[in-house]
Design a protein around this motif. Structure first.
Motif, short mmCIF file in Angstrom:
data_model
loop_
_atom_site.label_atom_id
_atom_site.label_comp_id
_atom_site.label_asym_id
_atom_site.label_seq_id
_atom_site.Cartn_x
_atom_site.Cartn_y
_atom_site.Cartn_z
N TYR A 20 0.84 -1.20 0.00
CA TYR A 20 0.00 0.00 0.00
C TYR A 20 0.87 1.24 0.00
CZ TYR A 20 -4.44 -2.37 0.93
OH TYR A 20 -5.57 -3.13 0.83
N VAL A 24 3.02 -0.19 3.74
CA VAL A 24 2.60 -1.44 4.38
C VAL A 24 2.56 -2.55 3.33
CG1 VAL A 24 0.77 -2.61 5.61
CG2 VAL A 24 1.24 -0.21 6.08
N ALA A 26 1.01 -5.55 2.56
CA ALA A 26 -0.14 -6.33 3.02
C ALA A 26 -0.08 -7.77 2.52
CB ALA A 26 -1.43 -5.67 2.59
N ASN A 46 -6.02 -10.37 12.61
CA ASN A 46 -6.29 -9.01 12.11
C ASN A 46 -5.07 -8.48 11.38
OD1 ASN A 46 -8.00 -8.49 15.13
ND2 ASN A 46 -8.95 -8.57 13.13
N GLY A 47 -5.33 -7.91 10.23
CA GLY A 47 -4.24 -7.30 9.47
C GLY A 47 -3.39 -8.28 8.69
N ALA A 48 -3.86 -9.55 8.60
CA ALA A 48 -3.07 -10.54 7.87
C ALA A 48 -3.06 -10.27 6.38
CB ALA A 48 -3.62 -11.93 8.14
N GLY A 49 -4.09 -9.59 5.89
CA GLY A 49 -4.17 -9.31 4.47
C GLY A 49 -5.33 -10.02 3.78
N LYS A 50 -6.24 -10.58 4.55
CA LYS A 50 -7.37 -11.32 3.97
C LYS A 50 -8.24 -10.43 3.10
CE LYS A 50 -9.07 -12.28 8.07
NZ LYS A 50 -8.14 -11.58 8.96
N SER A 51 -8.63 -9.30 3.67
CA SER A 51 -9.50 -8.40 2.89
C SER A 51 -8.76 -7.87 1.67
CB SER A 51 -9.95 -7.23 3.75
OG SER A 51 -10.67 -7.69 4.86
N THR A 52 -7.49 -7.59 1.84
CA THR A 52 -6.71 -7.09 0.71
C THR A 52 -6.73 -8.08 -0.44
OG1 THR A 52 -5.29 -5.89 2.24
CG2 THR A 52 -4.43 -6.27 0.04
N GLU A 89 -16.56 -6.24 3.89
CA GLU A 89 -16.49 -6.16 5.35
C GLU A 89 -17.04 -4.78 5.72
OE1 GLU A 89 -12.03 -5.53 5.96
OE2 GLU A 89 -12.52 -6.66 7.77
N GLU A 166 -16.05 -11.44 6.39
CA GLU A 166 -16.62 -11.41 7.75
C GLU A 166 -18.15 -11.35 7.70
OE1 GLU A 166 -14.37 -11.56 10.13
OE2 GLU A 166 -12.57 -10.70 9.27
N HIS A 198 -12.33 -14.73 11.09
CA HIS A 198 -11.45 -15.23 12.13
C HIS A 198 -12.26 -15.98 13.18
CE1 HIS A 198 -11.39 -10.65 12.63
NE2 HIS A 198 -12.54 -11.09 13.01
N ALA A 311 0.36 -6.30 9.54
CA ALA A 311 1.21 -6.86 8.51
C ALA A 311 2.65 -6.50 8.85
CB ALA A 311 0.83 -6.28 7.16
N1 LIG Z 1 -6.34 1.20 1.99
C1 LIG Z 1 -5.25 0.87 2.70
N2 LIG Z 1 -4.19 1.70 2.71
C2 LIG Z 1 -3.08 1.38 3.42
N3 LIG Z 1 -2.95 0.26 4.14
C3 LIG Z 1 -3.96 -0.61 4.16
C4 LIG Z 1 -5.16 -0.35 3.45
N4 LIG Z 1 -6.01 -1.39 3.65
C5 LIG Z 1 -5.36 -2.24 4.45
N5 LIG Z 1 -4.13 -1.80 4.76
C6 LIG Z 1 -3.13 -2.50 5.59
O1 LIG Z 1 -2.90 -3.75 5.01
C7 LIG Z 1 -2.80 -4.74 6.02
C8 LIG Z 1 -3.77 -5.85 5.73
O2 LIG Z 1 -5.09 -5.37 5.91
P1 LIG Z 1 -6.39 -6.22 5.61
O3 LIG Z 1 -7.56 -5.34 5.78
O4 LIG Z 1 -6.22 -6.91 4.32
O5 LIG Z 1 -6.34 -7.28 6.80
P2 LIG Z 1 -7.40 -8.38 7.22
O6 LIG Z 1 -6.70 -9.66 7.20
O7 LIG Z 1 -8.62 -8.26 6.41
O8 LIG Z 1 -7.68 -7.94 8.71
P3 LIG Z 1 -9.06 -8.01 9.56
O9 LIG Z 1 -9.19 -9.38 10.08
O10 LIG Z 1 -8.78 -7.04 10.66
O11 LIG Z 1 -10.15 -7.58 8.68
C9 LIG Z 1 -3.01 -4.05 7.34
O12 LIG Z 1 -1.75 -3.84 7.95
C10 LIG Z 1 -3.62 -2.73 6.98
O13 LIG Z 1 -3.15 -1.73 7.85
#
Ligand SMILES: Nc1ncnc2c1ncn2[C@@H]1O[C@H](COP(=O)(O)OP(=O)(O)OP(=O)(O)O)[C@@H](O)[C@H]1O
Ligand SMILES: [Mg+2]
Lengths: 323, 337
Positions: A20, A24, A26, A46-52, A89, A166, A198, A311
């Motif tokens: 990003y 970061v 991700a 949390n923050g593993a990168g699943k949503s990304t 989410e 989620e 999760h 991350a």
């Molecule tokens: N738009 C963005 N800009 C910058 N960093 C981002 C952005 N979206 C997510 N991140 C970062 O990327 C990393 C992964 O985020 P992501 O949302 O993919 O995690 P996740 O696995 O879905 O977490 P959760 O279980 O909390 O939903 C995190 O460290 C977050 O801070």
């Protein structure tokens, strides 16, 4: 894995990376295959990168690097999106629209013809149990009701893959039960369901296979049976305290003693029999013997450990020394 | 096509769900009816459907009555109600459209659909113009009917106000959209839109004022003595002051890249015609045949009203809008949500 299985992966991606703005990282080289017609769970802290990862597949976020295909088309192909459903989410839908209209709105954006959209919306409202509320505005819904509409809208274009990020967020236990039923129904209809969560207990109940993600990488992947197989163990319940003599003997058999329970890690029940003989010979009362598989939660904790959320942060640049 | 219609339908639902929309529409209708209650007839002028009357002893000829009726519309109602208050209300109502649309959880749904982000952006932008569009259209319909019934002449030129006001609004709104996609902040986008609007209004007003001082007054034959405040009227045009003309040129140059919100609103006067003459041709309606000094004044005023070509006003504004929207669209398309 056979050839047939490989070609029938609805998602087949390799080396997906995302950094990003702000540095970061991700995703750090994610490779993943999701077979058709399964409920697939993506786990991770949390923050593993699943949503990304899901957002990259849905073109919401652009990958820094991505090789691979979804539904046989390169990731990012616009037309493919009409064959995909998505519940983001923390989904938010226009408050001024009625539940029914939200479904029509999403269908319309997805390019579904009006007549089909009307028919499908009605059907889905019944599936998620919202038909009585369909003519009220989103603004008047509770969190769980919004989530039900969210689930319905993800299906309104009759998708081949449904991404749910989620989905049980804010849904009560009864609602979760119903949601699981809906997910199973999707699977029965031949759709592939991709769930981010999760809530491990939940995934364990419905997923055919899972991947565990941590700090932007897939650390384990397989069916739940496969993943938990390796750590099968047997537990023997006993009554009363054991003498020190027998305890010493049990140790040599690799038995862990804990209160009134003996635990041993063996793949085969045969290997447990000598221990039982030993216990019986010492006149110990056996109250139970059970085969235990590691729960997903244990596997998860073991895999991910307790590194805390987030991350991998970019390495801090050393401050320039003043001359 | 389904997708574009869906976005418009959503915008329509959004605006009808806003209380401010109905308030603005109510006010619009009220003001339009107030206007409709005015009669400019052979015997004089009456307002509130004849409640108050001013008799005009000489009588008012039909074309003059039409002229008075229409210039009230173009010089008072359009610039102050449609061009100012209605636009302010519209901006307040729609400036949250993009920030809300861009909220996480909401934008995800839209951009994950098989529609290009460019189409999505422009459709959303255009559909936000519905708010003013509806207001202005309703207003003009009432004005058109009132004018038609009273004057027995159906002047379709009135409807030029619809595209012109929508255009003016779209100029200001484009700034709001740019700030919104950039910062996702409703308040900031509203403030910036007002700021740009205010600054460009200021430059246009200054340019108009300077033009008046540098060209209109001398060519009308007026000689001003600024130290005493006295003016002298002569039948022949006066000499131009090169200093003032220079200042005017500079201000006009600075105003070139700015959106011509004010000038575009006044373009309406050139678009509405009575007996083939547009409303800027004051002399054709008001001048006495033999009064040369009056004729000079009207001619100078006509020149003032037509000092910018239509293509300059619209073209430079369009260029401004194109730059702002391209930038906004670029940010919208490139961003990770
Ligand atoms: N738009 C963005 N800009 C910058 N960093 C981002 C952005 N979206 C997510 N991140 C970062 O990327 C990393 C992964 O985020 P992501 O949302 O993919 O995690 P996740 O696995 O879905 O977490 P959760 O279980 O909390 O939903 C995190 O460290 C977050 O801070
Ligand atoms: Mg997430």
């Amino acid at each position: 894995m056979s050839i047939a299985q490989v070609t029938d992966a609805v998602i087949d991606i390799e080396e997906v990376r995302k950094k990003y703005r702000g540095g970061v990282e991700a995703l750090r080289g994610v490779s993943l295959k999701v077979p058709r017609g399964q409920i697939f769970g993506l786990l991770g802290p949390n923050g593993a990168g699943k949503s990304t990862l899901v957002k990259i597949l849905l073109t919401i976020v652009r990958a820094s690097q991505c090789r691979g295909e979804m539904l046989g088309k390169p990731v990012g192909d616009q037309a493919t999106l009409s064959r995909v459903g998505y519940l983001p989410e923390h989904a938010r839908f226009p408050e001024y629209l009625k539940g029914r209209e939200v479904l029509r709105y999403v269908a319309g954006l997805g390019g579904v013809a009006k007549a089909d959209a009307i028919k499908k919306s009605q059907e889905l409202l019944e599936v998620v149990g919202m038909e009585d509320w369909a003519n009220r505005k989103m603004g008047s819904y509770s969190k769980g009701m919004k989530q039900r509409i969210g689930l319905a809208q993800a299906l309104v274009n009759d998708p081949e893959i449904v991404f749910l990020d989620e989905p049980t967020d804010g849904v009560d236990p009864k609602g979760r039960l119903e949601m699981r039923a809906v997910l199973n129904r999707m699977k029965d209809e031949g759709r592939t369901v991709f769930v981010n969560s999760h809530l491990l207990g939940e995934l364990e109940m419905i997923c055919d296979s899972v991947a565990i993600m941590d700090q932007g990488q897939i650390v384990r992947q397989g069916t739940i049976a496969e993943l938990t197989e390796k750590t099968r163990r047997y537990e023997i319940g006993v009554m009363g305290a054991l003498g020190s003599e027998i305890l010493g003997k049990l140790k040599t058999h690799g038995v862990n003693m804990e209160a009134d329970r003996l635990t041993m890690y063996h793949q085969d029940a045969g290997e447990v029999q000598p221990v039982i003989d030993l216990l019986r010979a010492a006149d110990v009362t056996i109250t139970s013997m059970t085969e235990v598989r590691q729960s997903l939660e244990e596997l998860f904790m073991e895999t991910v450990g307790d590194k805390g959320p987030g991350a991998a942060m970019p390495p801090k640049l050393p401050k320039k020394e003043k001359a | 096509m389904t997708q574009i219609l869906t976005i418009f339908w959503d915008s329509y639902r959004l605006l009808t769900a806003k209380r401010l929309f109905w308030v603005a529409l109510g006010l619009s209708i009220l003001i339009a009816l107030l206007y409709a209650s005015v009669n400019v007839g052979e015997n004089g002028i009456s307002v509130l459907f004849g409640a108050y009357e001013w008799a005009s002893p000489g009588g008012i000829p039909a074309f003059l009555a039409q002229y008075i009726y229409l210039t009230t519309f173009t010089n008072v109602l359009v610039p102050f109600w449609l061009g100012l208050f209605a636009i302010v209300l519209a901006l307040i109502s729609v400036c949250s459209v993009f920030p809300n649309f861009l909220e996480s959880g909401s934008i995800d749904v839209a951009v994950s659909k098989p529609i290009s982000r460019v189409t999505l952006f422009f459709t959303k932008y255009l559909s936000s113009l519905l708010f003013v569009g509806v207001q202005v259209l309703v207003f003009c319909v009432i004005v058109f009917i009132a004018f038609g019934l009273r004057m027995e002449s159906w002047n379709f030129g009135i409807f030029w106000a619809v595209p012109l006001i929508i255009f003016v609004f779209s100029l200001i709104y484009s700034v709001a959209v740019l700030i919104a996609v950039w910062t996702k902040s409703t308040l900031l986008s509203l403030l910036m839109a007002f700021l740009v609007w205010g600054v460009s209004w200021g430059f246009q007003a200054a340019e108009s004022f300077l033009y008046k001082m540098a060209y209109t007054i001398p060519s009308a034959g007026l000689k001003m003595d600024y130290s005493t405040g006295e003016s002298e009227q002569s039948d022949t045009p006066q000499e131009l002051d090169p200093g003032l003309a220079q200042i005017h040129r500079v201000v006009k140059l600075v105003a070139v890249p700015l959106p011509k919100t004010r000038d575009a609103t006044y373009l309406l006067k050139t678009k509405i015609k009575i007996n083939g003459k547009d409303l800027t041709q004051k002399g054709a309606f008001l001048a006495e045949e033999d009064d040369t000094s009056m004729q000079n004044i009207h001619k100078a005023e006509e020149e003032l009203a037509n000092r910018h070509s239509e293509s300059y006003v619209i073209g430079s504004s369009l260029a401004f809008e194109a730059v702002i929207l391209s930038l906004a669209c670029f940010i919208f398309v490139k961003r990770d949500y």
